[in-house]
Design a protein around this motif. Sequence first.
Motif, mmCIF file in Angstrom:
data_model
loop_
_atom_site.group_PDB
_atom_site.id
_atom_site.type_symbol
_atom_site.label_atom_id
_atom_site.label_comp_id
_atom_site.label_asym_id
_atom_site.label_seq_id
_atom_site.Cartn_x
_atom_site.Cartn_y
_atom_site.Cartn_z
ATOM 1 N N THR A 120 0.918 -1.178 -0.022
ATOM 2 C CA THR A 120 0.091 -0.010 0.067
ATOM 3 C C THR A 120 0.771 1.124 -0.008
ATOM 4 O O THR A 120 1.947 1.255 0.573
ATOM 5 N N ARG A 121 0.471 2.438 -0.802
ATOM 6 C CA ARG A 121 1.105 3.712 -0.781
ATOM 7 C C ARG A 121 0.467 4.717 -1.222
ATOM 8 O O ARG A 121 -0.634 4.415 -1.716
ATOM 9 N N VAL A 122 1.148 5.797 -1.186
ATOM 10 C CA VAL A 122 0.411 6.955 -1.650
ATOM 11 C C VAL A 122 0.852 7.187 -2.786
ATOM 12 O O VAL A 122 1.757 6.644 -3.464
ATOM 13 N N ASP A 123 -0.256 8.072 -3.394
ATOM 14 C CA ASP A 123 0.119 8.469 -4.784
ATOM 15 C C ASP A 123 0.696 9.891 -5.264
ATOM 16 O O ASP A 123 -0.101 10.695 -5.211
ATOM 17 N N MET A 124 1.929 9.676 -4.961
ATOM 18 C CA MET A 124 2.509 11.129 -5.105
ATOM 19 C C MET A 124 4.003 10.695 -6.048
ATOM 20 O O MET A 124 4.561 9.422 -5.621
ATOM 21 N N GLY A 129 7.687 2.374 -3.074
ATOM 22 C CA GLY A 129 6.926 1.250 -2.926
ATOM 23 C C GLY A 129 7.674 0.346 -2.200
ATOM 24 O O GLY A 129 8.863 -0.008 -2.508
ATOM 25 N N GLY A 151 1.153 -2.183 -6.399
ATOM 26 C CA GLY A 151 0.939 -1.290 -5.255
ATOM 27 C C GLY A 151 -0.553 -0.805 -5.497
ATOM 28 O O GLY A 151 -1.064 -0.755 -6.346
ATOM 29 N N ILE A 153 -3.248 2.191 -3.688
ATOM 30 C CA ILE A 153 -3.039 3.486 -3.382
ATOM 31 C C ILE A 153 -3.914 3.798 -1.967
ATOM 32 O O ILE A 153 -5.243 3.171 -1.939
ATOM 33 N N ASP A 155 -5.330 7.089 0.178
ATOM 34 C CA ASP A 155 -5.396 8.658 0.207
ATOM 35 C C ASP A 155 -4.837 9.128 1.603
ATOM 36 O O ASP A 155 -4.894 8.775 2.550
ATOM 37 N N ARG A 162 -7.808 4.241 -1.618
ATOM 38 C CA ARG A 162 -8.608 4.962 -2.474
ATOM 39 C C ARG A 162 -9.856 4.296 -3.043
ATOM 40 O O ARG A 162 -9.797 2.926 -2.968
ATOM 41 N N GLU A 165 -9.900 0.523 -4.855
ATOM 42 C CA GLU A 165 -8.715 -0.264 -4.491
ATOM 43 C C GLU A 165 -9.072 -1.613 -3.938
ATOM 44 O O GLU A 165 -8.307 -2.614 -4.185
#
Length: 177
Positions: A120-124, A129, A151, A153, A155, A162, A165
Amino acid sequence: MHTVIVYESMYGNTREIAEAVAEGVHQADPTASVQCLPLTEAGHGTTRTADLLVVGGPTHMHGMSSGISRRMAAAAESHKPGADAAAAEARETAEGPGLRHWLHDLPRTGSGTHAAAFDTRVDMPRAGGAAEGIARRLSHHHYDLVVAPEGFIVDGNDGPLRAGERERARAWGASLV
């Protein structure tokens, strides 16, 4: 087929993805035996019986969590009002050995044992990752990766997931079978 899904989760997002992956595996093969276990309950004896091992964790500081990043996450979670369950999960995870240590001690397997990795990761930009590192370590232990690392995402730094997902994780899980 016996599938074991092992995950490390601090805020519950990675746990949710792992559970959705388990649902997807079971939907694709209703006769499959599927175990979905937090890292703290996943002894290496459990993984030895798996035809498919799926391992996932959160992304901390551009990669897999570390002892310090888990403690920092647990401390941050404990200061949030109304987050008692998440704080308890974060504390339990932070006190354990962590995904890096678990993977380091993972017994080598013979050819033909399949695996997959997710995070799991942020989208930026440049968020990094954990899945790539997990996959590398699984390969090092002679697991045959069935798909590229994936991965999912969240928020914000600690979620929620998100929209869509969980459904994507369920479909990804089904594709592993």
